[in-house]
Motif scaffolding. Structure first.
Motif, PDB file in Angstrom:
ATOM      1  N   ASN A   1       7.873  49.906  67.134  1.00  0.00           N
ATOM      2  CA  ASN A   1       7.020  50.993  66.659  1.00  0.00           C
ATOM      3  C   ASN A   1       7.377  51.424  65.239  1.00  0.00           C
ATOM      4  N   ARG A   2       8.661  51.390  64.899  1.00  0.00           N
ATOM      5  CA  ARG A   2       9.059  51.661  63.503  1.00  0.00           C
ATOM      6  C   ARG A   2       8.488  50.596  62.574  1.00  0.00           C
ATOM      7  N   GLY A   3       8.445  49.341  63.064  1.00  0.00           N
ATOM      8  CA  GLY A   3       7.871  48.268  62.255  1.00  0.00           C
ATOM      9  C   GLY A   3       6.417  48.513  61.918  1.00  0.00           C
ATOM     10  N   TRP A   4       5.648  49.004  62.888  1.00  0.00           N
ATOM     11  CA  TRP A   4       4.246  49.361  62.601  1.00  0.00           C
ATOM     12  C   TRP A   4       4.205  50.472  61.559  1.00  0.00           C
ATOM     13  N   ALA A   5       5.032  51.496  61.744  1.00  0.00           N
ATOM     14  CA  ALA A   5       5.007  52.665  60.864  1.00  0.00           C
ATOM     15  C   ALA A   5       5.341  52.314  59.412  1.00  0.00           C
ATOM     16  N   ASP A   6       6.334  51.450  59.226  1.00  0.00           N
ATOM     17  CA  ASP A   6       6.714  51.109  57.849  1.00  0.00           C
ATOM     18  C   ASP A   6       6.153  49.759  57.396  1.00  0.00           C
ATOM     19  N   GLU A   7       5.311  49.156  58.238  1.00  0.00           N
ATOM     20  CA  GLU A   7       4.615  47.896  57.939  1.00  0.00           C
ATOM     21  C   GLU A   7       5.567  46.742  57.639  1.00  0.00           C
ATOM     22  N   SER A   8       6.717  46.752  58.324  1.00  0.00           N
ATOM     23  CA  SER A   8       7.688  45.671  58.144  1.00  0.00           C
ATOM     24  C   SER A   8       7.599  44.627  59.251  1.00  0.00           C
ATOM     25  N   ARG A   9       6.947  44.978  60.360  1.00  0.00           N
ATOM     26  CA  ARG A   9       6.820  44.065  61.495  1.00  0.00           C
ATOM     27  C   ARG A   9       5.736  44.615  62.411  1.00  0.00           C
ATOM     28  N   PHE A  10       4.872  43.727  62.891  1.00  0.00           N
ATOM     29  CA  PHE A  10       3.763  44.127  63.743  1.00  0.00           C
ATOM     30  C   PHE A  10       3.880  43.348  65.049  1.00  0.00           C
ATOM     31  N   VAL A  11       4.194  44.045  66.141  1.00  0.00           N
ATOM     32  CA  VAL A  11       4.449  43.392  67.422  1.00  0.00           C
ATOM     33  C   VAL A  11       3.442  43.895  68.462  1.00  0.00           C
ATOM     34  N   TRP A  12       2.898  42.941  69.218  1.00  0.00           N
ATOM     35  CA  TRP A  12       1.970  43.259  70.294  1.00  0.00           C
ATOM     36  C   TRP A  12       2.516  42.748  71.623  1.00  0.00           C
ATOM     37  N   ALA A  13       2.217  43.484  72.678  1.00  0.00           N
ATOM     38  CA  ALA A  13       2.371  42.994  74.044  1.00  0.00           C
ATOM     39  C   ALA A  13       1.065  42.282  74.369  1.00  0.00           C
ATOM     40  N   VAL A  14       1.148  41.052  74.852  1.00  0.00           N
ATOM     41  CA  VAL A  14      -0.031  40.320  75.300  1.00  0.00           C
ATOM     42  C   VAL A  14      -0.144  40.593  76.793  1.00  0.00           C
ATOM     43  N   CYS A  15      -1.237  41.240  77.180  1.00  0.00           N
ATOM     44  CA  CYS A  15      -1.351  41.773  78.539  1.00  0.00           C
ATOM     45  C   CYS A  15      -2.548  41.201  79.294  1.00  0.00           C
ATOM     46  N   VAL A  16      -2.405  41.171  80.601  1.00  0.00           N
ATOM     47  CA  VAL A  16      -3.518  40.882  81.497  1.00  0.00           C
ATOM     48  C   VAL A  16      -4.391  42.139  81.485  1.00  0.00           C
ATOM     49  N   PRO A  17      -5.667  42.041  81.098  1.00  0.00           N
ATOM     50  CA  PRO A  17      -6.488  43.245  80.953  1.00  0.00           C
ATOM     51  C   PRO A  17      -6.661  44.048  82.238  1.00  0.00           C
ATOM     52  N   THR A  18      -6.727  43.394  83.368  1.00  0.00           N
ATOM     53  CA  THR A  18      -6.991  44.102  84.623  1.00  0.00           C
ATOM     54  C   THR A  18      -5.781  44.837  85.169  1.00  0.00           C
ATOM     55  N   THR A  19      -4.579  44.392  84.830  1.00  0.00           N
ATOM     56  CA  THR A  19      -3.368  45.015  85.371  1.00  0.00           C
ATOM     57  C   THR A  19      -2.475  45.644  84.306  1.00  0.00           C
ATOM     58  N   GLY A  20      -2.644  45.237  83.055  1.00  0.00           N
ATOM     59  CA  GLY A  20      -1.780  45.709  81.977  1.00  0.00           C
ATOM     60  C   GLY A  20      -0.435  45.016  81.935  1.00  0.00           C
ATOM     61  N   GLU A  21      -0.222  44.025  82.799  1.00  0.00           N
ATOM     62  CA  GLU A  21       1.062  43.314  82.844  1.00  0.00           C
ATOM     63  C   GLU A  21       1.315  42.570  81.530  1.00  0.00           C
ATOM     64  N   THR A  22       2.481  42.765  80.949  1.00  0.00           N
ATOM     65  CA  THR A  22       2.873  42.080  79.716  1.00  0.00           C
ATOM     66  C   THR A  22       3.388  40.689  80.057  1.00  0.00           C
ATOM     67  N   VAL A  23       2.702  39.667  79.539  1.00  0.00           N
ATOM     68  CA  VAL A  23       3.082  38.288  79.838  1.00  0.00           C
ATOM     69  C   VAL A  23       3.577  37.532  78.612  1.00  0.00           C
ATOM     70  N   ALA A  24       3.406  38.127  77.428  1.00  0.00           N
ATOM     71  CA  ALA A  24       3.878  37.492  76.198  1.00  0.00           C
ATOM     72  C   ALA A  24       4.061  38.565  75.136  1.00  0.00           C
ATOM     73  N   LEU A  25       4.793  38.210  74.099  1.00  0.00           N
ATOM     74  CA  LEU A  25       4.955  39.046  72.918  1.00  0.00           C
ATOM     75  C   LEU A  25       4.554  38.219  71.715  1.00  0.00           C
ATOM     76  N   ILE A  26       3.854  38.834  70.785  1.00  0.00           N
ATOM     77  CA  ILE A  26       3.484  38.125  69.561  1.00  0.00           C
ATOM     78  C   ILE A  26       3.622  39.087  68.396  1.00  0.00           C
ATOM     79  N   GLY A  27       4.010  38.568  67.252  1.00  0.00           N
ATOM     80  CA  GLY A  27       4.201  39.436  66.102  1.00  0.00           C
ATOM     81  C   GLY A  27       3.944  38.752  64.778  1.00  0.00           C
TER      82      GLY A  27
END
Length: 120
Positions: free
Chosen positions: A44-70
């Motif tokens: 979250n600090r990375g988003w705020a200072d634009e040094s790193r952008f990380v997402w949780a890749v989730c199953v839309p129906t359950t919200g389960e995180t199955v991957a990370l990408i940045g």
């Protein structure tokens, strides 16, 4: 920058969270992250200072995180595109790579190389 949600085909990408409504801490432990709560804060600090952008890749129906990408800026209008998937979820990571690379180019003005499979 505020985190941006992305839809990638069958997958939903969102910023990592650890609050009273949703927590990725348990899911991040499956990625062998030693201190998942700290990882969320750093992401979250990375988003705020634009040094790193990380997402949780989730199953839309359950919200389960199955991957990370940045996207990790490296200077000179370039960035590394990096990510990892849980066993059996390589397709989620692969499907997320194109939309995230397009976000990096269109919203951030950054060119990325091919996806490198390492934790963002």
């Amino acid at each position: 920058m505020e985190p941006v949600e992305v839809f990638a085909g069958a997958w939903y990408l969102r910023a990592l969270r650890d609050d009273d409504r949703l927590s990725d801490v348990g899911a991040l432990a499956r990625f062998d992250i030693a201190d998942p709560a700290d990882y969320v804060r750093d992401a979250n600090r990375g988003w705020a200072d634009e040094s790193r952008f990380v997402w949780a890749v989730c199953v839309p129906t359950t919200g389960e995180t199955v991957a990370l990408i940045g996207v990790v800026p490296t200077g000179d209008d370039t960035a590394d595109l990096v990510g990892v998937a849980r066993d059996g979820h390589a397709e989620a990571l692969s499907d997320a790579a194109g939309p995230v690379a397009r976000f990096a180019e269109g919203a951030l003005g950054l060119t990325t190389d091919e996806l490198a499979e390492t934790r963002p």
